[in-house]
Design a protein around this motif. Structure first.
Motif, PDB file in Angstrom:
ATOM      1  N   ALA A 194       0.815  -1.214   0.000  1.00  0.00           N
ATOM      2  CA  ALA A 194       0.000   0.000   0.000  1.00  0.00           C
ATOM      3  C   ALA A 194       0.847   1.260   0.000  1.00  0.00           C
ATOM      4  O   ALA A 194       0.482   2.271  -0.627  1.00  0.00           O
ATOM      5  CB  ALA A 194      -0.943  -0.011   1.197  1.00  0.00           C
ATOM      6  N   ASP A 195       1.974   1.238   0.712  1.00  0.00           N
ATOM      7  CA  ASP A 195       2.801   2.438   0.835  1.00  0.00           C
ATOM      8  C   ASP A 195       3.935   2.483  -0.181  1.00  0.00           C
ATOM      9  O   ASP A 195       4.758   3.403  -0.146  1.00  0.00           O
ATOM     10  CB  ASP A 195       3.385   2.513   2.250  1.00  0.00           C
ATOM     11  N   ALA A 196       4.010   1.511  -1.058  1.00  0.00           N
ATOM     12  CA  ALA A 196       5.068   1.506  -2.072  1.00  0.00           C
ATOM     13  C   ALA A 196       4.791   2.597  -3.109  1.00  0.00           C
ATOM     14  O   ALA A 196       3.635   2.953  -3.353  1.00  0.00           O
ATOM     15  CB  ALA A 196       5.150   0.143  -2.753  1.00  0.00           C
ATOM     16  N   PRO A 197       5.830   3.149  -3.720  1.00  0.00           N
ATOM     17  CA  PRO A 197       5.627   4.216  -4.711  1.00  0.00           C
ATOM     18  C   PRO A 197       4.739   3.768  -5.871  1.00  0.00           C
ATOM     19  O   PRO A 197       4.636   2.573  -6.177  1.00  0.00           O
ATOM     20  CB  PRO A 197       7.047   4.524  -5.185  1.00  0.00           C
ATOM     21  N   ASP A 198       4.118   4.747  -6.524  1.00  0.00           N
ATOM     22  CA  ASP A 198       3.235   4.459  -7.648  1.00  0.00           C
ATOM     23  C   ASP A 198       3.975   4.293  -8.964  1.00  0.00           C
ATOM     24  O   ASP A 198       3.366   3.920  -9.975  1.00  0.00           O
ATOM     25  CB  ASP A 198       2.199   5.583  -7.802  1.00  0.00           C
ATOM     26  N   ALA A 199       5.267   4.579  -8.980  1.00  0.00           N
ATOM     27  CA  ALA A 199       6.040   4.497 -10.221  1.00  0.00           C
ATOM     28  C   ALA A 199       7.483   4.130  -9.894  1.00  0.00           C
ATOM     29  O   ALA A 199       7.942   4.287  -8.758  1.00  0.00           O
ATOM     30  CB  ALA A 199       5.986   5.820 -10.984  1.00  0.00           C
ATOM     31  N   ALA A 200       8.182   3.634 -10.902  1.00  0.00           N
ATOM     32  CA  ALA A 200       9.587   3.270 -10.736  1.00  0.00           C
ATOM     33  C   ALA A 200      10.297   3.431 -12.078  1.00  0.00           C
ATOM     34  O   ALA A 200       9.664   3.401 -13.147  1.00  0.00           O
ATOM     35  CB  ALA A 200       9.730   1.838 -10.225  1.00  0.00           C
ATOM     36  N   GLU A 201      11.610   3.616 -12.016  1.00  0.00           N
ATOM     37  CA  GLU A 201      12.413   3.771 -13.232  1.00  0.00           C
ATOM     38  C   GLU A 201      13.721   3.003 -13.064  1.00  0.00           C
ATOM     39  O   GLU A 201      14.356   3.062 -12.005  1.00  0.00           O
ATOM     40  CB  GLU A 201      12.691   5.248 -13.503  1.00  0.00           C
ATOM     41  N   PHE A 202      14.114   2.290 -14.112  1.00  0.00           N
ATOM     42  CA  PHE A 202      15.288   1.427 -14.046  1.00  0.00           C
ATOM     43  C   PHE A 202      16.166   1.682 -15.277  1.00  0.00           C
ATOM     44  O   PHE A 202      15.652   1.820 -16.388  1.00  0.00           O
ATOM     45  CB  PHE A 202      14.883  -0.042 -14.009  1.00  0.00           C
ATOM     46  N   ALA A 203      17.477   1.701 -15.083  1.00  0.00           N
ATOM     47  CA  ALA A 203      18.419   1.946 -16.172  1.00  0.00           C
ATOM     48  C   ALA A 203      19.283   0.707 -16.405  1.00  0.00           C
ATOM     49  O   ALA A 203      19.746   0.073 -15.444  1.00  0.00           O
ATOM     50  CB  ALA A 203      19.295   3.151 -15.857  1.00  0.00           C
ATOM     51  N   PHE A 204      19.507   0.380 -17.681  1.00  0.00           N
ATOM     52  CA  PHE A 204      20.304  -0.782 -18.057  1.00  0.00           C
ATOM     53  C   PHE A 204      21.309  -0.388 -19.137  1.00  0.00           C
ATOM     54  O   PHE A 204      21.023   0.478 -19.980  1.00  0.00           O
ATOM     55  CB  PHE A 204      19.413  -1.901 -18.608  1.00  0.00           C
ATOM     56  N   GLU A 205      22.455  -1.032 -19.112  1.00  0.00           N
ATOM     57  CA  GLU A 205      23.423  -0.966 -20.201  1.00  0.00           C
ATOM     58  C   GLU A 205      23.695  -2.397 -20.650  1.00  0.00           C
ATOM     59  O   GLU A 205      23.922  -3.277 -19.819  1.00  0.00           O
ATOM     60  CB  GLU A 205      24.720  -0.293 -19.751  1.00  0.00           C
ATOM     61  N   PHE A 206      23.660  -2.632 -21.958  1.00  0.00           N
ATOM     62  CA  PHE A 206      23.853  -4.004 -22.427  1.00  0.00           C
ATOM     63  C   PHE A 206      24.397  -4.001 -23.851  1.00  0.00           C
ATOM     64  O   PHE A 206      24.349  -2.982 -24.552  1.00  0.00           O
ATOM     65  CB  PHE A 206      22.531  -4.784 -22.373  1.00  0.00           C
TER      66      PHE A 206
END
Length: 354
Positions: free
Chosen positions: A180-192
């Protein structure tokens, strides 16, 4: 590349790195070694697909309480739902330029819960920046090896070093407990580094029992697979189970409605539809219920899609008293894209009483 692309998608075509060989063998551009012909007379139910593919990963990243693995496999054919009851699915074929099927897998690290209803996007860029690269908004999908995930075919212009940014918004699904208290959005960065020949080494096998009712086992992965508990192990009292459109439907009543937004004096009615065999949740449906106890109606109306660490993804509502009979109606089937083996199931879902 966007969500309108499926309107123009034609039949299955060759994959990157193999088109010349296929032309020499007489396949031309109308077939793919990764998409054998579909079985004729497929049942209106879950069935074994023609083949099973493995997957690989470009690594994992973390943002707050969430983790993400950027996984990929061969380009896939899959089916989108339409609004036409006479033709409820539309097949998206493999295009000649498709290089892989990209699948960002996001989960809540503390609970291991994979939110099945979200709005992800994946933005690719070449490290040297000299060519434009398409971005994708992966579809919520259902497959037998992976369960509910997000995926889409992507056409990378060439081998090389890339960056990828995965953004996820978790939408309007109600979340309870530790979620319930977790953020509503997330962002992740990758290099491959993308190499077409590396995609061609992914495990692939055909199935002798293709077209028969059943499902392959979920693959063993280093990421969570969103399986629901068996009905008898769901928290609360089990009212009963039934089937609708080949979906298994479990109905339970929990004593504590307060943590679901109800009053302490109320109970909580939870409807848990899931796939047969593998118990994957069926998200993004419109579900309502009529619940009675001793002939008196205690609920008659829609249920709210809810993600709970213990019940998993389900549809629920507070009720005045524990019902002894519940009629569950699917006003719209699960609005998720389907991989082969699921595209003929969970479409026509009649009311089920338990």
């Amino acid at each position: 590349m966007n969500r309108r692309r499926f309107l123009a998608a034609a039949g299955v075509s060759g994959t990157v790195g193999l088109a010349g060989c296929l032309d020499a063998l007489g396949f031309g551009r109308q077939s793919s070694p990764y998409a054998p012909p579909l079985v004729e007379d497929r049942p209106d139910a879950v069935y074994y697909p023609t083949h099973v593919e493995g997957m690989k990963s470009f690594g994992t990243a973390t943002d707050g309480p969430y983790k993400c693995a950027l996984t990929y496999s061969y380009p896939h054919r899959f089916w989108l739902l339409t609004s036409n009851p006479d033709d409820p699915t539309n097949k998206v074929g493999i295009r000649s330029e498709d290089s892989m099927h990209v699948m960002p897998v996001v989960w809540h690290e503390e609970t291991g819960v994979v939110p099945p209803a979200a709005n992800p996007s994946v933005e690719f860029a070449l490290a040297d920046g000299d060519e434009s690269v398409p971005s994708v908004s992966p579809w919520p999908m259902l497959s037998q090896p992976m369960g509910v995930h997000f995926g889409d075919n992507v056409a990378l212009p060439r081998n090389g070093d890339y960056t990828a940014t995965v953004r996820v918004a978790f939408g309007s699904t109600k979340r309870t407990g530790a979620l319930a208290d977790a953020p509503d959005a997330a962002e992740f960065a990758f290099e491959f580094t993308y190499l077409a020949e590396r995609v061609d080494t992914i495990a692939y096998r055909t199935l002798d029992d293709a077209g028969e009712r059943g499902a392959v086992e979920p693959m063993q992965m280093d990421v969570p697979v969103n399986q629901l508990a068996p009905p008898a192990e769901l928290p609360g009292s089990l009212v009963g189970t039934g089937t609708s459109g080949d979906a298994d439907v479990a109905v339970v009543v929990a004593d504590d409605a307060a943590r679901f937004g109800g009053r302490e004096s109320e109970r909580y009615l939870a409807v848990s539809p899931r796939t047969p065999y593998n118990r994957f949740p069926l998200p993004l449906a419109s579900v309502s219920a009529t619940a009675t106890t001793g002939g008196e109606t205690v609920h008659d109306g829609p249920l709210t899609a809810t993600l709970d660490p213990e019940l998993g993804y389900h549809y629920g509502a507070p009720v005045a008293d524990a019902p002894d009979e519940v009629a569950v109606s699917f006003d719209a089937p699960p609005q998720v894209a389907r991989h082969e083996g699921y595209e003929t199931a969970f479409l026509d879902m009649p009311t089920v009483s338990v």
